[in-house]
Design an enzyme around this catalytic site. Sequence first.
Site, short mmCIF file in Angstrom:
data_model
loop_
_atom_site.label_atom_id
_atom_site.label_comp_id
_atom_site.label_asym_id
_atom_site.label_seq_id
_atom_site.Cartn_x
_atom_site.Cartn_y
_atom_site.Cartn_z
N ALA A 154 43.38 38.20 38.99
CA ALA A 154 43.66 36.76 39.03
C ALA A 154 43.60 36.25 40.47
O ALA A 154 43.03 35.18 40.74
CB ALA A 154 45.02 36.48 38.41
N TYR A 155 44.20 36.99 41.38
CA TYR A 155 44.17 36.60 42.79
C TYR A 155 42.73 36.58 43.31
O TYR A 155 42.31 35.62 43.97
CB TYR A 155 45.02 37.56 43.62
CG TYR A 155 45.05 37.25 45.09
CD1 TYR A 155 45.88 36.26 45.59
CD2 TYR A 155 44.26 37.95 45.99
CE1 TYR A 155 45.92 35.96 46.94
CE2 TYR A 155 44.29 37.66 47.34
CZ TYR A 155 45.12 36.67 47.82
OH TYR A 155 45.15 36.38 49.16
N CYS A 156 41.97 37.64 42.99
CA CYS A 156 40.58 37.71 43.45
C CYS A 156 39.77 36.55 42.90
O CYS A 156 38.98 35.92 43.63
CB CYS A 156 39.95 39.04 43.02
SG CYS A 156 40.63 40.49 43.85
N SER A 158 40.88 33.64 41.95
CA SER A 158 41.31 32.38 42.56
C SER A 158 40.74 32.21 43.96
O SER A 158 40.32 31.11 44.34
CB SER A 158 42.84 32.31 42.59
OG SER A 158 43.39 33.21 43.55
#
Length: 253
Positions: A154-156, A158
Amino acid sequence: MFDLTAKVAVVVGGTSGLGKAIALGLAAAGADVIASSRSQAPVEEMALEIEAAGRRTLRLASDVTDRQSLEALHDQVIDTFGAVHILVNAAGITKRIETLDCPEDLWNSIMNVNLKGTLRGCQIFGKTMLAQKYGRIINIASLSTYVAFNGVAAYCASKAAVGALTRSLAVEWGDQGVCVNAIAPGIFPTELNRVLLDSPRGHELLLRTPMHRFGNVEEVVGAAIYLASCQSSFTNGEILTIDGGYMASGVNQ
């Protein structure tokens, strides 16, 4: 060449980590700086540091997930200073979890802060910058804008999207006096990642960094001052990677 005197800067997520270092760096370069985040106490503490540097500021908390909150921040800055020249979107969150186990509400919350929070800031402050025919927007990307890291999909996703948003706004706004760029920090110990860096995974990150050390948050400040200054007038849509050579490195150990 990089004097920011008479410039007004807003750093969203500017009370901790890289955002705090950038806020203090912009103040040291002469800008009046409003460092904002969700909690009022660190906002007050940052205001004291900015004022100690001889710059003006405001004590305004804000939440990037709440458009009205960012609009209120913008309006109070304009009411007090009459303009806003620099925006740094530094608020961010992450959570390590396998993708199959990641619930949609967690995925959405990470996107809401990292991507949509950046979009909200760009829209709200960018509108005024376009009317002024001048502005410098600095988004915070990541190494994961370019490469994947295990367990943080999810971080990647985003941060890859933040890179795409930065380039898109640079194309839309570049002929109207507003430059939109980003900084992609390498590995900098902060409260967000300190546990990770003490793990075997952190050791691997260190091995892959040719300078054989992690960064100090102050080492991002020079890039931020450049992108915030008039000297970056032909730098647009750039994602400046500050990583000690991580992205340039292959298997070297």
